[in-house]
Design a protein around this motif. Structure first.
Motif, PDB file in Angstrom:
ATOM      1  N   ARG A  59      55.721   4.763 -90.175  1.00 43.60           N
ATOM      2  CA  ARG A  59      56.252   5.025 -91.523  1.00 43.60           C
ATOM      3  C   ARG A  59      55.335   4.425 -92.582  1.00 43.60           C
ATOM      4  O   ARG A  59      55.058   5.061 -93.608  1.00 43.60           O
ATOM      5  CB  ARG A  59      57.651   4.418 -91.616  1.00 43.60           C
ATOM      6  CG  ARG A  59      58.208   4.313 -93.030  1.00 43.60           C
ATOM      7  CD  ARG A  59      59.490   3.500 -93.017  1.00 43.60           C
ATOM      8  NE  ARG A  59      59.895   3.117 -94.354  1.00 43.60           N
ATOM      9  CZ  ARG A  59      60.896   2.283 -94.612  1.00 43.60           C
ATOM     10  NH1 ARG A  59      61.584   1.771 -93.608  1.00 43.60           N
ATOM     11  NH2 ARG A  59      61.200   1.966 -95.851  1.00 43.60           N
ATOM     12  N   ASP A  60      54.857   3.212 -92.355  1.00 45.90           N
ATOM     13  CA  ASP A  60      53.983   2.574 -93.339  1.00 45.90           C
ATOM     14  C   ASP A  60      52.668   3.326 -93.476  1.00 45.90           C
ATOM     15  O   ASP A  60      52.134   3.476 -94.586  1.00 45.90           O
ATOM     16  CB  ASP A  60      53.705   1.127 -92.931  1.00 45.90           C
ATOM     17  CG  ASP A  60      54.930   0.244 -93.056  1.00 45.90           C
ATOM     18  OD1 ASP A  60      55.893   0.654 -93.724  1.00 45.90           O
ATOM     19  OD2 ASP A  60      54.933  -0.858 -92.480  1.00 45.90           O
ATOM     20  N   SER A 116      57.853  -0.167 -95.521  1.00 47.78           N
ATOM     21  CA  SER A 116      58.683  -1.264 -95.018  1.00 47.78           C
ATOM     22  C   SER A 116      58.130  -2.609 -95.484  1.00 47.78           C
ATOM     23  O   SER A 116      56.949  -2.723 -95.847  1.00 47.78           O
ATOM     24  CB  SER A 116      58.724  -1.219 -93.491  1.00 47.78           C
ATOM     25  OG  SER A 116      57.501  -1.695 -92.954  1.00 47.78           O
ATOM     26  N   ARG A 119      57.159  -4.941 -93.826  1.00 50.85           N
ATOM     27  CA  ARG A 119      56.047  -5.383 -92.971  1.00 50.85           C
ATOM     28  C   ARG A 119      54.698  -5.178 -93.638  1.00 50.85           C
ATOM     29  O   ARG A 119      53.731  -5.860 -93.308  1.00 50.85           O
ATOM     30  CB  ARG A 119      56.073  -4.617 -91.644  1.00 50.85           C
ATOM     31  CG  ARG A 119      57.251  -4.954 -90.756  1.00 50.85           C
ATOM     32  CD  ARG A 119      57.082  -4.395 -89.338  1.00 50.85           C
ATOM     33  NE  ARG A 119      56.738  -2.980 -89.341  1.00 50.85           N
ATOM     34  CZ  ARG A 119      55.556  -2.502 -88.984  1.00 50.85           C
ATOM     35  NH1 ARG A 119      54.603  -3.326 -88.622  1.00 50.85           N
ATOM     36  NH2 ARG A 119      55.315  -1.214 -88.997  1.00 50.85           N
TER      37      ARG A 119
END
Length: 381
Positions: free
Chosen positions: A13-14, A192, A194
């Motif tokens: 996703r990132d 995210s 992260r």
């Protein structure tokens, strides 16, 4: 164990958020390369003033590379990207509103071009740090290739979109720039948490250490020198294309757009090619192949006559250009600690920008002396 066929940035996703951010931001920057000079000319400015407006967007790299690189390594990336892109969006909205009211002057356009160019430096720095965090060192090459492809798609497609948007009005075109910057910011902040993590194990990023990594380490020094030499040749090759097509071959605007568009389309093949080469060859081998691949289309531009021959040469020239750029970035990313990726990346990008500008100027002088074909032969050499 077989390699995952999907690009490392597409698997997370990132990574997908970073690619959307890069493409949308590059689209805005590419559109500005046409819109700012156009607006300066509309305000009664001269051709030299328009050229200055174009060049001003690159000046922030020389002034802000160090603080932007340190910010990209030390600060949380989502807030940094979101803040920078929000500022760029606000400036573009302000320009669009000023165009609607007719209250716009050349000095204000210079200031706006400088500020939006400054946004680009911080976005680029954060991008280098983000990609290094998302991917492993072994995946650096295909990841940088995908990031470069997203940039190329936006930056080289932006001028064409800007040309169409200007038909509807300069304020509409600038509103589209604002929309692209806003989209980039939204994509960045939806990644995210992260993405904000930093690697504290490596050396603390400072300007001195960043320059030391680029110039004192033997491998990185060779990569840096190769990158500067490539960027000079690339700047000359790209800057010569329009004069060669228009002045030497007398092509129409539509034919010119078709040739340039074919070059941009061909650049999209760089990522799968680099990914395949990266599985089988060392970085040094890929760099040699990439630079060698530049020679053939440059010679073709010099010696193949006619519009069709030039079009067939220009497309692989742009592909070789994309492969060279991404390969050099990926090789550098593998050799720099994660804690200093943004600083080393944006410093390398600054040197490339300086090389492109130098090459463009040198290409113009060479074309005056040798003609466009002779200048392309010099690029090959």
């Amino acid at each position: 164990m077989p390699a995952n066929p999907r690009n490392p940035l597409l698997r997370s996703r990132d990574g997908r958020a970073v690619l959307v951010t890069q493409a949308a931001h590059a689209l805005a920057q590419g559109m500005l390369t046409v819109i700012v000079p156009w607006l300066i000319l509309e305000q009664g400015g001269s051709a030299s003033q328009a050229a200055i407006g174009f060049a001003i967007t690159f000046v922030p790299f020389l002034l802000l590379a160090a603080p932007a690189g340190i910010a990209g390594d030390r600060l949380s990336r989502r807030p940094l990207l979101g803040s920078a892109l929000a500022i760029g969006t606000a400036i573009a909205v302000g320009l669009a509103l000023a165009m609607g009211s007719g209250d716009l002057s050349v000095p204000w356009l210079y200031l706006a071009a400088f500020l939006i160019g400054s946004v680009r430096v911080f976005v680029d720095a954060a991008m280098f740090g983000a990609v290094a965090h998302i991917t492993s060192r072994d995946e650096a090459m295909p990841a940088q290739a995908a990031l470069a492809q997203a940039f190329n798609l936006g930056y080289f497609g932006g001028p064409a979109i800007a040309g169409l948007a200007l038909v509807m009005g300069a304020n509409i075109a600038m509103a589209m720039v604002a929309g692209s910057l806003a989209l980039a910011g939204i994509a960045a902040v939806t990644a995210s948490p992260r993405l904000d993590q930093r690697d504290e194990r490596g050396p603390r990023p400072t300007v001195r250490r960043g320059l030391a990594f680029l110039f004192l380490s033997r491998d990185l020094r060779v990569l840096t020198m190769t990158g500067v030499a490539w960027s000079i040749a690339s700047g000359a090759a790209i800057s010569l294309a329009v004069p060669h097509l228009r002045n030497d071959l007398g092509v129409s605007g539509a034919a010119l757009a078709a040739v340039l568009g074919a070059g941009v389309a061909c650049m999209m093949l760089a990522t799968p090619i680099i990914t395949r080469l990266d599985r089988r060859h060392a970085d040094e081998t890929i760099i040699v192949l990439a630079c060698a691949a530049y020679v053939v289309p440059a010679l073709a531009m010099a010696f193949i006559p006619g519009v069709m021959g030039t079009a067939l040469a220009y497309a692989p020239l742009m592909l070789a250009n994309a492969i060279c750029a991404a390969t050099l970035m990926g090789a550098r990313a593998r050799r720099v600690p994660r804690s200093m990726q943004a600083l080393a990346g944006v410093a390398g990008r600054t040197l490339v920008m300086a090389g492109l500008a130098t090459g463009a100027a040198a290409g113009g002088f060479a074309a005056d002396w040798l003609g466009s074909r002779g200048a392309y032969a010099l690029v090959a050499v």
